[in-house]
Enzyme design. Structure first.
Site, PDB file in Angstrom:
ATOM      1  N   LYS A 207       0.840  -1.207   0.000  1.00 12.12           N
ATOM      2  CA  LYS A 207       0.000   0.000   0.000  1.00 12.12           C
ATOM      3  C   LYS A 207       0.870   1.251   0.000  1.00 12.12           C
ATOM      4  O   LYS A 207       1.881   1.311   0.718  1.00 12.12           O
ATOM      5  CB  LYS A 207      -0.901  -0.017   1.238  1.00 12.12           C
ATOM      6  CG  LYS A 207      -1.891   1.131   1.316  1.00 12.12           C
ATOM      7  CD  LYS A 207      -2.767   1.026   2.569  1.00 12.12           C
ATOM      8  CE  LYS A 207      -3.780   2.144   2.650  1.00 12.12           C
ATOM      9  NZ  LYS A 207      -4.609   2.062   3.859  1.00 12.12           N
TER      10      LYS A 207
ATOM     11  N   SER B  47      -9.609   2.103   3.262  1.00 11.23           N
ATOM     12  CA  SER B  47      -8.774   2.821   2.338  1.00 11.23           C
ATOM     13  C   SER B  47      -7.782   1.967   1.548  1.00 11.23           C
ATOM     14  O   SER B  47      -7.247   2.443   0.546  1.00 11.23           O
ATOM     15  CB  SER B  47      -7.978   3.875   3.121  1.00 11.23           C
ATOM     16  OG  SER B  47      -7.115   3.254   4.049  1.00 11.23           O
TER      17      SER B  47
ATOM     18  N   SER C 287      -9.707  -0.295   7.423  1.00 17.11           N
ATOM     19  CA  SER C 287      -9.183  -0.199   6.053  1.00 17.11           C
ATOM     20  C   SER C 287      -8.549  -1.448   5.478  1.00 17.11           C
ATOM     21  O   SER C 287      -8.219  -1.463   4.301  1.00 17.11           O
ATOM     22  CB  SER C 287      -8.153   0.927   5.977  1.00 17.11           C
ATOM     23  OG  SER C 287      -8.813   2.144   5.835  1.00 17.11           O
TER      24      SER C 287
HETATM   25  N1  GLN Z   1     -12.858   4.333   6.837  1.00 20.94           N
HETATM   26  C1  GLN Z   1     -12.139   4.755   7.992  1.00 20.94           C
HETATM   27  C2  GLN Z   1     -11.728   6.195   7.864  1.00 20.94           C
HETATM   28  O1  GLN Z   1     -12.053   6.773   6.893  1.00 20.94           O
HETATM   29  C3  GLN Z   1     -10.969   3.863   8.227  1.00 20.94           C
HETATM   30  C4  GLN Z   1      -9.742   4.247   7.510  1.00 20.94           C
HETATM   31  C5  GLN Z   1      -8.581   3.380   7.850  1.00 20.94           C
HETATM   32  O2  GLN Z   1      -8.708   2.362   8.511  1.00 20.94           O
HETATM   33  N2  GLN Z   1      -7.412   3.820   7.438  1.00 20.94           N
HETATM   34  O3  GLN Z   1     -11.088   6.741   8.707  1.00 20.94           O
END
Ligand code: GLN
Length: 475
Positions: free
Chosen positions: A76, A151, A175
């Protein structure tokens, strides 16, 4: 590519193929497939082929090539790779070349892993759909008009697409698990501190984790095994010894006590609910004792998470000031103006929203009302789990209230987007290990992940449940 870590190792040791050949094929396939999904932002052919050659040399010399020998792995783009562009999905770091590798990356390459590229993601890992990337959204390989989740959308997509055998994601509020669920692959959030965060671009430091994506539970266990363990470069990394995760995967989970949290079924879409209920019945057939449990503070978790994560993000993102790193606005007259314009041009809308929210909840007069209160709620969420694990060995439930949604469906409604994290944020707030394992499809053919959670540092129990479930559901 349908190989696994074990099948690649067997082929390499039997000299049926070489790591160089595998890397070559993987890169060719990934580059050809990428226009469909936009899952990779950068390929790293030189680095991959050098790593592959080193594996081949070890095999030729009769040495052990390492537990991830020759395995094509994608990383990532919030995880630093020395000399290899790392954008964090942001215009701010569009041309940033890190001067060092993340510890996880170093350990993977020491284990013979072959890093083939960097994957697209929401900007600074903020989002649930991968639509916040400055480099365009990722499409879900299972249904190209749908989001892959976020994400770590790119990392889930490349494994689902078969252009990498393993990938790395990061999880702060879901994410890894949510994109794994949306794309029909396995994704693991280890215990907080189990994997070093050194070289992971900080979003919300008290919640950030690095974790694996794979097609099989066994492969995620293998990758975690390599990355886990104390690292002097991250003071929050744990000293706890790392057990042999793979050795415990015997498929026998008879007698294990599995908790089903009542709160994880509030607001659950019926198509997803059907798959999860069937999964629970499967676990019962495997001899598990199913118990209903309560996690009473779940309803407050999304609010609590979005206060804590934005507070920490507003502080962590302060370093992108136009002086350090790459981007600097050229049109500014004064230093103040340069800071302001750089940040205005470099950050996308979601990052700006979070910086504003985070600055607000930390400001004097609001700190006690929001930030301090959220910290108290976080302790209550963790307590819910501590009490639950006095009664059960593992907990299962859905990952997401619904399957992959259409591109564009939720972009204009941040609250709806935030609420989709309801079943994933509690695990991060408590710091416990949790994962998503494919549980089947909705009647529309969209993948649904089963979430498996266990107590701190009990990844073994989590993997055992997921592995036994996977074995029976894929045979
Ligand atoms: N969807 C969550 C956010 O927008 C989680 C993001 C993540 O785990 N990096 O913060």
């Amino acid at each position: 590519m349908k190989q696994t870590v074990d099948s690649i190792r067997t082929d390499l040791l039997a000299k049926k193929t070489s790591a160089e050949e595998i890397a070559h094929e993987a890169l060719k396939y990934a580059e050809a497939e990428n226009p469909k999904t936009n899952a990779y932002l950068t390929f790293s052919p030189e680095r991959a082929l050098a790593a592959a050659k080193a594996v081949d040399q070890k095999i030729a010399a009769g040495e052990d090539p390492g537990p991830l020998a020759g395995v094509p792995i994608a990383v990532k783009d919030v995880i630093l790779t020395r000399g290899l562009r790392t954008t964090c999905g942001s215009r701010m770091l569009e041309t940033y070349i890190p001067p060092y590798d993340a510890t996880a990356v170093i350990r993977i390459e020491q284990a013979g892993g072959v890093i083939i590229g960097k994957t697209n993601c929401d900007e600074f890992a903020m989002g649930s759909s991968n639509e916040n990337s400055a480099f365009g959204p990722v499409r879900n390989p299972v249904a190209l008009d749908r989001v892959p989740g976020g994400s770590s959308g790119g990392s889930a997509a490349v494994v689902a697409q078969g252009t990498a055998v393993l990938s790395l994601g990061s999880d702060t509020g879901g994410s890894i698990r949510q994109p794994a669920s949306f794309c029909g692959v396995t994704g693991v959030t280890p215990t907080y501190g189990r994997v070093s965060r050194y070289g992971l671009t900080a979003f919300a430091s008290s919640l950030d984790h690095i974790g694996p994506f794979s097609r099989t539970v066994r492969d995620s266990a293998r990758l975690l095994q390599v990355m886990a363990g104390r690292d002097e470069m991250d003071s929050t990394s744990a000293f706890a010894p790392v057990p042999d995760y793979v050795a415990a995967l015997d498929g026998n989970i008879k007698g294990m006590k599995i908790g089903i949290p009542k709160e994880f079924f509030d607001g659950l879409a019926s198509d997803t609910g059907g798959v999860i209920q069937a999964a629970i019945q499967t676990l019962q057939k495997l001899g598990c004792e199913i118990r209903e449990i309560r996690l009473p503070h779940t309803a407050y978790a999304v609010g609590c998470y979005y206060i804590i994560c934005t507070a920490e993000a507003s502080s962590n993102l302060a370093r992108y000031d136009g002086v350090r790193y790459t981007r600097r606005s050229e049109s500014a007259g004064t230093l103040q103006e340069m800071y302001r314009k750089t940040r205005d041009e470099g950050f996308g809308a979601e990052c700006k929203r979070r910086i504003m929210l985070g600055t607000y909840v930390l400001s004097s007069g609001y700190y006690d009302a929001y930030y301090l209160k959220a910290q108290k709620v976080r302790a209550l969420v963790a307590q819910d789990y501590a009490q639950a694990f006095e009664q059960v060995d593992a907990i299962v439930g859905p990952v997401s209230p619904f399957p992959a949604f259409k591109l564009g469906e939720k972009v204009d409604d941040p609250t709806a987007m935030y609420l989709s994290d309801i079943y994933t944020v509690t695990g991060d707030l408590a710091g416990i290990p949790c994962m998503s394992v494919p549980a089947g499809n909705t009647p529309d053919g969209l993948p649904v992940g089963l979430q498996v959670l266990a107590n701190h540092f009990n990844e073994t129990a989590m993997f055992r449940v997921a592995d036994a479930f996977e074995k029976i559901s894929t045979t």
